[in-house]
Enzyme design. Structure first.
Site, mmCIF file in Angstrom:
data_model
loop_
_atom_site.group_PDB
_atom_site.id
_atom_site.type_symbol
_atom_site.label_atom_id
_atom_site.label_comp_id
_atom_site.label_asym_id
_atom_site.label_seq_id
_atom_site.Cartn_x
_atom_site.Cartn_y
_atom_site.Cartn_z
ATOM 1 N N ASP A 1 103.272 27.447 -5.108
ATOM 2 C CA ASP A 1 102.283 27.939 -6.078
ATOM 3 C C ASP A 1 102.673 29.304 -6.635
ATOM 4 O O ASP A 1 102.106 29.765 -7.630
ATOM 5 C CB ASP A 1 100.880 27.991 -5.446
ATOM 6 C CG ASP A 1 100.758 28.966 -4.285
ATOM 7 O OD1 ASP A 1 101.784 29.521 -3.835
ATOM 8 O OD2 ASP A 1 99.620 29.177 -3.807
ATOM 9 N N GLU A 2 103.669 29.955 -6.008
ATOM 10 C CA GLU A 2 104.030 31.310 -6.450
ATOM 11 C C GLU A 2 104.646 31.313 -7.849
ATOM 12 O O GLU A 2 104.698 32.348 -8.500
ATOM 13 C CB GLU A 2 104.980 31.967 -5.442
ATOM 14 C CG GLU A 2 104.357 32.059 -4.064
ATOM 15 C CD GLU A 2 105.009 33.081 -3.162
ATOM 16 O OE1 GLU A 2 105.671 34.003 -3.655
ATOM 17 O OE2 GLU A 2 104.845 32.938 -1.931
ATOM 18 N N TYR B 1 112.202 35.456 -5.422
ATOM 19 C CA TYR B 1 111.966 34.125 -4.820
ATOM 20 C C TYR B 1 111.250 33.208 -5.797
ATOM 21 O O TYR B 1 111.708 32.107 -6.096
ATOM 22 C CB TYR B 1 111.152 34.271 -3.523
ATOM 23 C CG TYR B 1 110.526 32.964 -3.073
ATOM 24 C CD1 TYR B 1 111.314 31.919 -2.594
ATOM 25 C CD2 TYR B 1 109.134 32.753 -3.140
ATOM 26 C CE1 TYR B 1 110.751 30.700 -2.214
ATOM 27 C CE2 TYR B 1 108.566 31.551 -2.751
ATOM 28 C CZ TYR B 1 109.381 30.528 -2.279
ATOM 29 O OH TYR B 1 108.823 29.323 -1.906
HETATM 30 P P1 NAD Z 1 112.385 27.567 5.541
HETATM 31 O O1 NAD Z 1 113.024 28.858 5.090
HETATM 32 O O2 NAD Z 1 111.651 27.536 6.839
HETATM 33 O O3 NAD Z 1 113.497 26.414 5.608
HETATM 34 C C1 NAD Z 1 114.485 26.249 4.634
HETATM 35 C C2 NAD Z 1 115.529 25.293 5.172
HETATM 36 O O4 NAD Z 1 116.512 25.097 4.142
HETATM 37 C C3 NAD Z 1 116.271 25.812 6.409
HETATM 38 O O5 NAD Z 1 116.398 24.785 7.364
HETATM 39 C C4 NAD Z 1 117.634 26.222 5.857
HETATM 40 O O6 NAD Z 1 118.676 26.103 6.819
HETATM 41 C C5 NAD Z 1 117.805 25.239 4.717
HETATM 42 N N1 NAD Z 1 118.718 25.736 3.667
HETATM 43 C C6 NAD Z 1 118.694 26.972 3.086
HETATM 44 N N2 NAD Z 1 119.713 27.066 2.192
HETATM 45 C C7 NAD Z 1 120.361 25.863 2.206
HETATM 46 C C8 NAD Z 1 121.467 25.348 1.493
HETATM 47 N N3 NAD Z 1 122.149 26.090 0.600
HETATM 48 N N4 NAD Z 1 121.865 24.070 1.742
HETATM 49 C C9 NAD Z 1 121.201 23.305 2.664
HETATM 50 N N5 NAD Z 1 120.148 23.762 3.375
HETATM 51 C C10 NAD Z 1 119.734 25.025 3.150
HETATM 52 O O7 NAD Z 1 111.448 27.131 4.324
HETATM 53 P P2 NAD Z 1 110.037 26.382 4.377
HETATM 54 O O8 NAD Z 1 108.972 27.388 4.566
HETATM 55 O O9 NAD Z 1 110.140 25.238 5.306
HETATM 56 O O10 NAD Z 1 109.935 25.872 2.875
HETATM 57 C C11 NAD Z 1 110.474 24.597 2.494
HETATM 58 C C12 NAD Z 1 110.287 24.398 1.014
HETATM 59 O O11 NAD Z 1 108.898 24.444 0.688
HETATM 60 C C13 NAD Z 1 110.952 25.472 0.150
HETATM 61 O O12 NAD Z 1 111.496 24.846 -0.990
HETATM 62 C C14 NAD Z 1 109.823 26.400 -0.220
HETATM 63 O O13 NAD Z 1 110.067 27.023 -1.468
HETATM 64 C C15 NAD Z 1 108.669 25.432 -0.314
HETATM 65 N N6 NAD Z 1 107.334 25.997 -0.026
HETATM 66 C C16 NAD Z 1 107.105 26.736 1.093
HETATM 67 C C17 NAD Z 1 105.829 27.220 1.360
HETATM 68 C C18 NAD Z 1 105.510 28.003 2.622
HETATM 69 O O14 NAD Z 1 104.372 28.468 2.780
HETATM 70 N N7 NAD Z 1 106.443 28.156 3.567
HETATM 71 C C19 NAD Z 1 104.782 26.951 0.478
HETATM 72 C C20 NAD Z 1 105.049 26.185 -0.662
HETATM 73 C C21 NAD Z 1 106.324 25.704 -0.892
#
Ligand code: NAD
Length: 354
Positions: free
Chosen positions: A134-135, A159
């Site tokens: 949502d950001e 980000y």
């Molecule tokens: P996270 O940082 O916990 O996990 C990211 C994962 O992606 C890790 O396992 C990392 O090793 C992997 N990764 C990073 N770069 C990579 C690359 N180049 N190639 C392959 N793997 C790679 O993130 P999260 O909190 O689990 O978020 C997951 C997704 O959901 C993201 O796209 C994020 O933008 C989105 N999101 C997160 C939130 C939140 O509150 N955490 C909310 C909305 C959306």
């Protein structure tokens, strides 16, 4: 279905993988680079399941990605791999541009080449689900409304700008090349296996250890909190029932100020921590206000009406029930936390990969 999940070793990705293996008959191929945020210990419960496979691949590496696609022949992609921590994006945006923009572009191109070579029924069935935030919609400071799927993009941080860019690429690949994409934009998640640099686990663990609880500014920022397992269920619902080319906002109807989240955590820690922790004063006495993050958005809030009306999804956890489960999980899994905090979870990877 065989689902290729990118970022399946991260916080939300691992919840998605655990959800699919536990609740469906589908297979999962987890494609993850294993950055600092990737932790195979979060997947211990599925690691030996014959329906689960792990591939350590960087999504920027086109040849390695193509090899994974053509070897595993997935029916769908759920794209969660990303650099995800706003503070890190301010300190060093390069990795965010690389993974979130170039990585998504590379994944789209490999998926398109693979999709083009499928037969009619495979092409018909294939889905590319892009998981976003949502950001991208920016700041609702001073506004009463909620983010809808029509809200114009106005990202504030490196980000959110990199996520917004990746959303635009996905939309363009659908419009231009007909790739059957789906998109979701979700609010802040919390729950088990969250990396301890993020607000909720940081506060729980610092409160347990009697360390200061750093709160940005006056803690006035409002976020809409969603329990991670509700998000995982929503993502699978969109993948299996969403309309091609549509975007679905996902949220928890839980608008809270950060300071109120921290107070709620303190109360739960006071109630639930083992006597051996010996903190004699209320955890809230550890709250310390620190200089605000530059460009910090004041309020995000999601209208999740579309996914509720059209796909019948609704969160199962209230903020109170989800937070209680989360604090209980951290208390029961201090070993997982300790291994993240001292870095030993990274040493385990070699063994896990062998
Ligand atoms: P996270 O940082 O916990 O996990 C990211 C994962 O992606 C890790 O396992 C990392 O090793 C992997 N990764 C990073 N770069 C990579 C690359 N180049 N190639 C392959 N793997 C790679 O993130 P999260 O909190 O689990 O978020 C997951 C997704 O959901 C993201 O796209 C994020 O933008 C989105 N999101 C997160 C939130 C939140 O509150 N955490 C909310 C909305 C959306």
């Amino acid at each position: 279905m065989k689902i290729l999940v990118t970022g399946g070793a991260g916080f939300i990705g691992s919840a998605v993988v655990r959800h699919i293996i536990a609740n469906t008959a589908d297979e999962v191929v987890n494609v993850d680079k294993l950055t600092y945020a990737g932790n195979l210990e979060s997947l211990a419960s599925v690691a030996d399941d014959p329906r689960y496979r792990f591939e350590q691949v960087d999504i920027v590496d086109r040849a390695a990605l193509a090899d994974v696609f053509f070897r595993h022949r997935p029916d769908a992609v759920m794209h969660l791999a990303a650099e995800s921590h706003v503070d890190r994006s301010i300190d060093g945006p390069a990795a965010f541009i690389e993974t979130n923009i170039i990585g998504t572009y590379t994944l789209l191109e490999v998926a398109r080449a693979y999709w083009n070579e499928l037969g009619d029924s495979g092409r018909e069935r294939f889905r590319f689900h892009h998981v976003s935030s949502d950001e991208v919609y920016g700041d609702l400071d001073g506004q009463k409304g909620l983010f809808s799927e029509q809200t114009p993009y106005a990202p504030s941080s490196p980000y959110s700008a990199s996520k917004a860019s990746s959303d635009h690429l996905v939309r363009a690949w659908q419009r231009t090349y007909g790739l059957p994409t789906l998109m979701t934009n979700c609010s802040n998640n919390y729950g088990p296996y969250h990396f301890p640099e993020k607000l909720v686990p940081l506060m729980i663990l610092n409160a347990l250890e009697g360390k200061p609880l750093p709160v940005y500014g006056k803690g006035e920022q409002v976020r809409d909190w969603l329990y991670v397992e509700d998000h995982a269920r929503a993502l699978y619902t969109v993948l299996t029932h969403g309309e091609i080319a549509e975007t679905y906002n996902i949220g928890g109807h839980n608008e809270k100020r950060n300071i109120d989240v921290v107070h709620a955590i303190c109360e739960l820690v006071d109630e639930m921590r083992p006597a051996s922790y010996g903190l004699t004063r209320p955890a809230s006495s550890l709250i310390t206000f620190v200089a605000d993050r530059p460009g910090h958005d004041l309020r995000y809030a999601i209208d999740a009406g579309k996914i509720e009306r059209e796909l019948g999804w609704a969160p199962e956890e209230t903020f109170e029930s989800g937070l209680r489960k989360t604090v209980a999980w951290y208390l029961d899994n201090l070993d997982w936390c300790r291994r993240v905090q001292d870095g030993s979870y990274r040493g385990e990877r070699l063994g896990a990969r062998a």
